[in-house]
Design a protein around this motif. Sequence first.
Motif, PDB file in Angstrom:
ATOM      1  N   ARG A 152     -15.349  33.497   0.341  1.00 60.47           N
ATOM      2  CA  ARG A 152     -16.818  33.433   0.231  1.00 60.47           C
ATOM      3  C   ARG A 152     -17.494  34.546   1.027  1.00 60.47           C
ATOM      4  O   ARG A 152     -16.887  35.155   1.913  1.00 60.47           O
ATOM      5  CB  ARG A 152     -17.334  32.081   0.736  1.00 60.47           C
ATOM      6  N   HIS A 154     -21.460  34.653   2.791  1.00 63.29           N
ATOM      7  CA  HIS A 154     -22.723  33.945   3.028  1.00 63.29           C
ATOM      8  C   HIS A 154     -23.691  34.857   3.771  1.00 63.29           C
ATOM      9  O   HIS A 154     -23.359  35.391   4.822  1.00 63.29           O
ATOM     10  CB  HIS A 154     -22.472  32.704   3.901  1.00 63.29           C
ATOM     11  N   SER A 156     -28.257  35.373   4.511  1.00 65.83           N
ATOM     12  CA  SER A 156     -29.472  34.549   4.576  1.00 65.83           C
ATOM     13  C   SER A 156     -30.725  35.345   4.215  1.00 65.83           C
ATOM     14  O   SER A 156     -31.829  34.917   4.482  1.00 65.83           O
ATOM     15  CB  SER A 156     -29.627  33.971   5.985  1.00 65.83           C
ATOM     16  N   GLY A 211     -26.849  32.705  -5.928  1.00 68.53           N
ATOM     17  CA  GLY A 211     -25.616  32.253  -5.285  1.00 68.53           C
ATOM     18  C   GLY A 211     -24.711  31.601  -6.308  1.00 68.53           C
ATOM     19  O   GLY A 211     -25.149  31.246  -7.413  1.00 68.53           O
ATOM     20  N   LYS A 213     -21.133  28.865  -6.768  1.00 66.64           N
ATOM     21  CA  LYS A 213     -20.027  28.018  -6.285  1.00 66.64           C
ATOM     22  C   LYS A 213     -19.127  27.822  -7.492  1.00 66.64           C
ATOM     23  O   LYS A 213     -19.567  27.285  -8.514  1.00 66.64           O
ATOM     24  CB  LYS A 213     -20.535  26.656  -5.824  1.00 66.64           C
ATOM     25  N   GLU A 227     -17.347  31.297  -3.336  1.00 59.01           N
ATOM     26  CA  GLU A 227     -18.768  31.048  -3.046  1.00 59.01           C
ATOM     27  C   GLU A 227     -19.484  32.323  -2.646  1.00 59.01           C
ATOM     28  O   GLU A 227     -18.959  33.113  -1.850  1.00 59.01           O
ATOM     29  CB  GLU A 227     -18.883  30.121  -1.836  1.00 59.01           C
ATOM     30  N   GLY A 229     -23.444  33.015  -1.193  1.00 57.71           N
ATOM     31  CA  GLY A 229     -24.718  32.390  -0.835  1.00 57.71           C
ATOM     32  C   GLY A 229     -25.639  33.399  -0.186  1.00 57.71           C
ATOM     33  O   GLY A 229     -25.179  34.287   0.545  1.00 57.71           O
ATOM     34  N   THR A 231     -28.782  32.156   1.079  1.00 56.94           N
ATOM     35  CA  THR A 231     -29.701  31.396   1.939  1.00 56.94           C
ATOM     36  C   THR A 231     -28.878  30.539   2.901  1.00 56.94           C
ATOM     37  O   THR A 231     -29.149  29.359   3.093  1.00 56.94           O
ATOM     38  CB  THR A 231     -30.628  30.480   1.103  1.00 56.94           C
ATOM     39  N   ASN A 232     -27.884  31.135   3.511  1.00 56.60           N
ATOM     40  CA  ASN A 232     -26.995  30.429   4.438  1.00 56.60           C
ATOM     41  C   ASN A 232     -27.217  30.987   5.841  1.00 56.60           C
ATOM     42  O   ASN A 232     -26.702  32.059   6.178  1.00 56.60           O
ATOM     43  CB  ASN A 232     -25.532  30.604   4.018  1.00 56.60           C
ATOM     44  N   ALA A 235     -23.142  31.117   8.486  1.00 54.23           N
ATOM     45  CA  ALA A 235     -22.159  31.510   7.462  1.00 54.23           C
ATOM     46  C   ALA A 235     -20.848  30.754   7.651  1.00 54.23           C
ATOM     47  O   ALA A 235     -20.338  30.666   8.771  1.00 54.23           O
ATOM     48  CB  ALA A 235     -21.916  33.007   7.541  1.00 54.23           C
TER      49      ALA A 235
END
Length: 351
Positions: A152, A154, A156, A211, A213, A227, A229, A231-232, A235
């Motif tokens: 993943r 992550h 933001s 994002g 999944k 994944e 993302g 808006t994480n 992380a």
Amino acid sequence: MNDKIYSLVIVGYGGMGSQHGRKLENVSRIKVTGVFDIKEARQEAARAQGYKIYEDYQAVLDDPSVDIVLIATPNDSHHPITIQALNAGKHVICEKPAMMNSQEVEEVMSASAQTGNVFMVHQNRRWDEDYLAIKKLVDENVLGEVFHVESRVHGSRGIPGDWRHDLNRGGGMLLDWGVHLFDRLLLLFPQKVTSVYAKLSYILGHEVDDGIKVFLTFEGGRTALVEVGTTNFIALPLWYVTGLNGTAMIEDWDMNGKVATWDQADTKDAVPIVAGAGLTKTMAPRSESTVTETPVPRIECDVRDFYYNFVDTIEGTADRIVKNEEVLRIMTLMEAVFESDRTGQVVHLNL
Ligand code: NAD
């Protein structure tokens, strides 16, 4: 030994185009000689680097001194720019995602085969140290039989404020980051993908996904979670990989993380522990003496090997690292991801 220096023109001198320019300063077999970009500001930036500025794309194609066209434009333009370059006798390095869909990849593959000019996609994240460390652990069987991988990224900050918001331009995080994660996953697990279940997110209200999944199964039973993302604010790890004999986790690009392996000979039954408001035997930790924790292995790697391999591929002196069949497979997989998200169903594959 061939010591020809190949002349390369960058088409699209934005963030990634200029990054290629910087990297190629230290690649002896390729010289960046020119740039074509539709924006005046980017032409100015390229001129300041001493590159020749082409007035239009046709001028690049008509210039017999140009050997390689490097495409770093928004995703929807990769296909026409590539086809024209191949037909004009140029070799092509193309940014990821190669194209907008698998049909476009197939068309480019046949243009490359017909013209004999090399087309290679810049899957540069195959040279990321975190991926190479996980690949080493899997290949060397350090974790025993690996049955699950989580890969993943992550962030933001949402989707950057450019064409990545625009569906018609190939925006969205599946095409932007998913393509890297799937590329590497399919190299880690050589088995066929048998099913995909995907949920894309539209949390930020754009027309493109912010994002993804995706849950995948492979022939033989291995599973993976992929994944992306945006808006994480905390992380989760880049990698979490678990096998019958150990688990590896890499938290971030600074290579924080650990590898835990355990002694299979430990047959003592677990002693229950108090955990939260209850008692558990199942989740009791192994005794410390049977578990070995080591840092994540460090790997020396240099992404400039991509460009050297491209030259070797032109000259037929090495096997290409990024194969077009692999690129086609990733694009087909991403189409299944879109389909699963759209239908809410598991997509069964033999890919
Ligand atoms: P960007 O917006 O920063 O740059 C794109 C540039 O292309 C701009 O300067 C724009 O003026 C120019 N352009 C647009 N259409 C053009 C056309 N038809 N002809 C010539 N120039 C044109 O975008 P970016 O972030 O540099 O992304 C460009 C490509 O690179 C995308 O495909 C993206 O997915 C890829 N990329 C790859 C990586 C990686 O690590 N491999 C990282 C970032 C971006």
